[in-house]
Every structure is written in C-alpha cells, then in structure tokens.
Motif scaffolding. Structure first.
Motif, PDB file in Angstrom:
ATOM      1  N   ARG A   1      40.562  49.048  33.520  1.00 26.22           N
ATOM      2  CA  ARG A   1      40.409  48.055  32.445  1.00 26.22           C
ATOM      3  C   ARG A   1      39.054  47.376  32.511  1.00 26.22           C
ATOM      4  O   ARG A   1      38.373  47.232  31.484  1.00 26.22           O
ATOM      5  CB  ARG A   1      41.527  47.014  32.568  1.00 26.22           C
ATOM      6  N   ASP A   2      38.650  46.973  33.705  1.00 29.50           N
ATOM      7  CA  ASP A   2      37.365  46.285  33.860  1.00 29.50           C
ATOM      8  C   ASP A   2      36.195  47.188  33.480  1.00 29.50           C
ATOM      9  O   ASP A   2      35.202  46.730  32.892  1.00 29.50           O
ATOM     10  CB  ASP A   2      37.203  45.799  35.297  1.00 29.50           C
TER      11      ASP A   2
ATOM     12  N   ALA B   1      39.299  48.379  24.683  1.00 32.54           N
ATOM     13  CA  ALA B   1      39.272  47.412  25.785  1.00 32.54           C
ATOM     14  C   ALA B   1      40.410  46.408  25.636  1.00 32.54           C
ATOM     15  O   ALA B   1      41.083  46.057  26.617  1.00 32.54           O
ATOM     16  CB  ALA B   1      37.926  46.694  25.818  1.00 32.54           C
TER      17      ALA B   1
ATOM     18  N   GLU C   1      35.460  50.874  20.661  1.00 35.66           N
ATOM     19  CA  GLU C   1      35.350  50.627  22.095  1.00 35.66           C
ATOM     20  C   GLU C   1      35.946  49.286  22.485  1.00 35.66           C
ATOM     21  O   GLU C   1      36.678  49.182  23.475  1.00 35.66           O
ATOM     22  CB  GLU C   1      33.878  50.687  22.528  1.00 35.66           C
TER      23      GLU C   1
ATOM     24  N   THR D   1      43.681  48.048  26.677  1.00 34.98           N
ATOM     25  CA  THR D   1      43.871  48.117  28.127  1.00 34.98           C
ATOM     26  C   THR D   1      44.204  46.741  28.705  1.00 34.98           C
ATOM     27  O   THR D   1      45.012  46.627  29.631  1.00 34.98           O
ATOM     28  CB  THR D   1      42.627  48.683  28.828  1.00 34.98           C
TER      29      THR D   1
ATOM     30  N   ILE E   1      36.280  49.672  31.337  1.00 34.22           N
ATOM     31  CA  ILE E   1      36.304  49.840  29.883  1.00 34.22           C
ATOM     32  C   ILE E   1      35.713  48.601  29.208  1.00 34.22           C
ATOM     33  O   ILE E   1      34.905  48.702  28.271  1.00 34.22           O
ATOM     34  CB  ILE E   1      37.736  50.087  29.378  1.00 34.22           C
ATOM     35  N   TYR E   2      36.089  47.434  29.691  1.00 30.42           N
ATOM     36  CA  TYR E   2      35.567  46.172  29.141  1.00 30.42           C
ATOM     37  C   TYR E   2      34.054  46.092  29.319  1.00 30.42           C
ATOM     38  O   TYR E   2      33.321  45.743  28.392  1.00 30.42           O
ATOM     39  CB  TYR E   2      36.257  45.000  29.830  1.00 30.42           C
TER      40      TYR E   2
ATOM     41  N   ALA F   1      32.317  48.514  26.968  1.00 28.29           N
ATOM     42  CA  ALA F   1      32.415  48.066  25.574  1.00 28.29           C
ATOM     43  C   ALA F   1      31.454  46.905  25.306  1.00 28.29           C
ATOM     44  O   ALA F   1      30.848  46.826  24.232  1.00 28.29           O
ATOM     45  CB  ALA F   1      33.845  47.647  25.254  1.00 28.29           C
TER      46      ALA F   1
END
Length: 204
Positions: free
Chosen positions: A71-72, A22, A18, A25, A74-75, A78
């Motif tokens: 992206r945010d 991140a 994960e 991305t 996913i971050y 994670a």
C-alpha cells in the motif's frame, strides 16, 4: 464582491487511476484484517490451518505487514505523478514539518509495536492470545491509537514532503478509514476482554 476562482486550485488535484488504486489499497487493508480476524474469532480457521493460535497470528501479521508495504509503495508512486503545489508547499519550512511529522509518526508506530509485541499489535486477541493487562505506558499515555494516528501522520508527511495537495486529501481519507475501523475494533476487543475467561486460550 468578486468570487473566488477555485479552478486554479483544482488543477493541483488529479484524480487519476493511480491515485484511485492507492485509495483502493488504503481501503482494502483495514477491511481485510477486520474480516479475517472476525472469521478467526468465530471459526478459528487460521489456527486450524497452522495448528496453533500463535502461528495463525504470525501468519496474519506477516500478511498485514506485507499489504502495508505494498500500500505504501502504491501511495508513494501515485504521489510522484501528482501536480506539485509550489506556491505554498514546496519550501524548506514545509519540508522541515514533513520530517518532524514523519519522525513522530514512526515513533508512535514503532513504540506501540514494541509495547504490544507481535500478537498485541496484530489482533492476537481474536486468536485468544490476550494481554495480561492494559498497556498504559508510552505511547499509549499520550495517544489511545498510536498505531493508526502515527501511520496517518506518515501519509501526511509524505504528501507535504513532495508538496502534493492530493496527498493531503488522501491522508484525510486514511484518517477517516482508521476511525471507521476503530468503530468495529474497539467495541469487539472490549467484548473479548470482558469475557476473557471464555475466550482466552489457556494452553497455547
């Protein structure tokens, strides 16, 4: 002299799939917009596709913005699955610092977008949409790259809020990626403005 046992700290850094995704991305976004912007500058493919440099720039802006939201998310997801470092990070002082950093970071990002407008923010100069003069007011009077630095502060603030050491490392990676992006963007943007009589679109 006893050696320091680093293993007890490494347990708080879980480089799992994960967090790896991140990082992918985070890396992809600046690479993507630099490649697409250079292709537009050379071939005007977005201008031809949409029939207007403004519409082409708006299309790129919507794409970059959407990629940033993805992206945010996913971050954030994670980070939630990373170990929490309670001894030093999970406390009121750090959370208060996180709020301050997140607030200031967003002020830098949003105020720079307001000052530059959509085309100024999203690489309009590659479309021949040049600004009449350099923006020198806030936040550019305190930071040369408020968009990138503000975004980095938001990454760091999120990591501190959730007390995730891995998030701090990822924030450092974000900072490095933006610095690398600037190595490509700043000289090329300067080149465009130095030759604005050639590259500026007069009939937009």
């Amino acid at each position: 002299m006893s050696s320091i046992d680093y293993s007890k700290y490494l347990q708080y850094l879980d480089f799992n799939p994960e967090i790896a995704y991140a990082i992918v991305t985070i890396s992809f976004n600046p690479i993507f917009w630099n490649i697409v912007a250079r292709l537009e500058f050379k071939n005007h493919f977005l201008t031809k596709l949409t029939g207007s440099p403004y519409r082409g720039c708006y299309l790129l802006a919507a794409t970059i913005f959407s990629l940033g939201i993805y992206r945010d998310s996913i971050y954030h997801g994670a980070l939630l699955n990373q170990p929490t470092y309670e001894p030093w990070l999970d406390n009121t002082i750090v959370k208060s610092l996180a709020i301050l950093l997140f607030s200031f970071g967003n002020i830098l990002v949003l105020s720079s977008m307001y000052a530059l407008g959509v085309t100024g923010t999203y690489l309009g100069d590659y479309f021949g949409i040049l600004m009449k003069e350099r923006v020198e007011g806030f936040p550019f009077n305190i930071d040369n790259n408020p968009m990138y630095n503000g975004s980095t502060l938001c990454f760091l603030a999120t990591a501190l809020w959730y007390a995730k050491p891995m998030g701090i490392l990822v924030s450092l990676f974000v900072f490095i990626m933006y610095k690398i992006a600037l190595l490509f963007e700043e000289p090329f943007t300067a080149f465009i403005y130095e030759n604005r009589d050639i590259y500026e679109k007069k009939d937009l």
